[in-house]
Scaffold this motif. Structure first.
Motif, PDB file in Angstrom:
ATOM      1  N   VAL A 131       0.853  -1.186   0.000  1.00 36.07           N
ATOM      2  CA  VAL A 131       0.000   0.000   0.000  1.00 36.07           C
ATOM      3  C   VAL A 131       0.886   1.232   0.000  1.00 36.07           C
ATOM      4  N   LEU A 132       0.392   2.287  -0.613  1.00 36.33           N
ATOM      5  CA  LEU A 132       1.088   3.568  -0.626  1.00 36.33           C
ATOM      6  C   LEU A 132       0.325   4.522   0.278  1.00 36.33           C
ATOM      7  N   LEU A 133       1.026   5.046   1.286  1.00 38.68           N
ATOM      8  CA  LEU A 133       0.439   6.005   2.199  1.00 38.68           C
ATOM      9  C   LEU A 133       1.043   7.380   1.946  1.00 38.68           C
ATOM     10  N   ASP A 134       0.204   8.394   2.003  1.00 36.23           N
ATOM     11  CA  ASP A 134       0.642   9.783   1.897  1.00 36.23           C
ATOM     12  C   ASP A 134       0.452  10.409   3.275  1.00 36.23           C
ATOM     13  N   MET A 135       1.557  10.883   3.866  1.00 36.43           N
ATOM     14  CA  MET A 135       1.501  11.494   5.198  1.00 36.43           C
ATOM     15  C   MET A 135       2.057  12.903   5.136  1.00 36.43           C
ATOM     16  N   PRO A 136       1.201  13.910   5.058  1.00 38.08           N
ATOM     17  CA  PRO A 136       1.700  15.280   5.102  1.00 38.08           C
ATOM     18  C   PRO A 136       2.442  15.551   6.410  1.00 38.08           C
ATOM     19  N   VAL A 137       1.948  14.919   7.486  1.00 37.89           N
ATOM     20  CA  VAL A 137       2.581  14.977   8.796  1.00 37.89           C
ATOM     21  C   VAL A 137       2.685  13.534   9.274  1.00 37.89           C
ATOM     22  N   VAL A 138       3.836  13.132   9.788  1.00 36.39           N
ATOM     23  CA  VAL A 138       4.007  11.771  10.285  1.00 36.39           C
ATOM     24  C   VAL A 138       3.412  11.680  11.683  1.00 36.39           C
ATOM     25  N   GLY A 139       2.421  10.806  11.833  1.00 37.17           N
ATOM     26  CA  GLY A 139       1.794  10.619  13.130  1.00 37.17           C
ATOM     27  C   GLY A 139       0.607   9.693  13.031  1.00 37.17           C
TER      28      GLY A 139
END
Length: 151
Positions: A131-139
């Motif tokens: 899966v590809l995740l997009d995290m503008p902020v890691v949390g």
């Protein structure tokens, strides 16, 4: 940050857990997923993998197709706490993204769910699924599922 989380390819059951190796079908499925990732705009710059044989073999196939380095991480084995991985991701230089993790169930499910939904119950992953995740902020709960790659 973009993060690709992948479960290793299908492995045989002929030995102890840490030494289980990919089957021929597992190798083919991993290569098919690697080809899909290669065609995407999110080619990883680095691969982190579990030290277990099947994860190392999966990462090696992906690395060969994508021409990127592999780094074994001892905190992403099947029963490790996804919170420790999250802590490491928080300290990561964003220039190393997209990053790819190759690991096992239940870890990949728990980490993905922690990042997307903020809890650790875990979603199932098929072997060779990514899966590809997009995290503008890691949390926790900060990621969006962008796409998935299936064999």
């Amino acid at each position: 940050m973009h993060l690709i989380i992948m479960r290793h390819g299908e492995a045989g059951w002929h030995t102890i857990d840490q030494q289980r190796e990919l089957t021929e079908m597992g190798r083919r499925d991993v290569a098919a997923v690697a080809a899909q990732i290669a065609e995407s705009e999110f080619r990883p710059k680095e691969i982190w993998c579990s030290p277990y044989a099947r994860a190392r073999q999966t990462a090696a196939i992906i690395a060969e197709v994508l021409n990127c380095p592999v780094d074994e991480k001892y905190f992403i084995t099947p029963d490790d706490d996804p919170g420790q991985c999250l802590d490491t991701l928080l300290d990561l230089d964003t220039r190393t993204t997209p990053l790819m993790l190759v690991s096992h169930m239940p870890f990949v499910g728990a980490l993905s769910t922690l990042l997307v939904d903020g809890h650790r119950r875990g979603i199932p992953f098929m072997t060779s699924q990514a899966v590809l995740l997009d995290m503008p902020v890691v949390g926790p709960g900060c990621a969006d599922l962008k796409t998935q790659f299936l064999p």
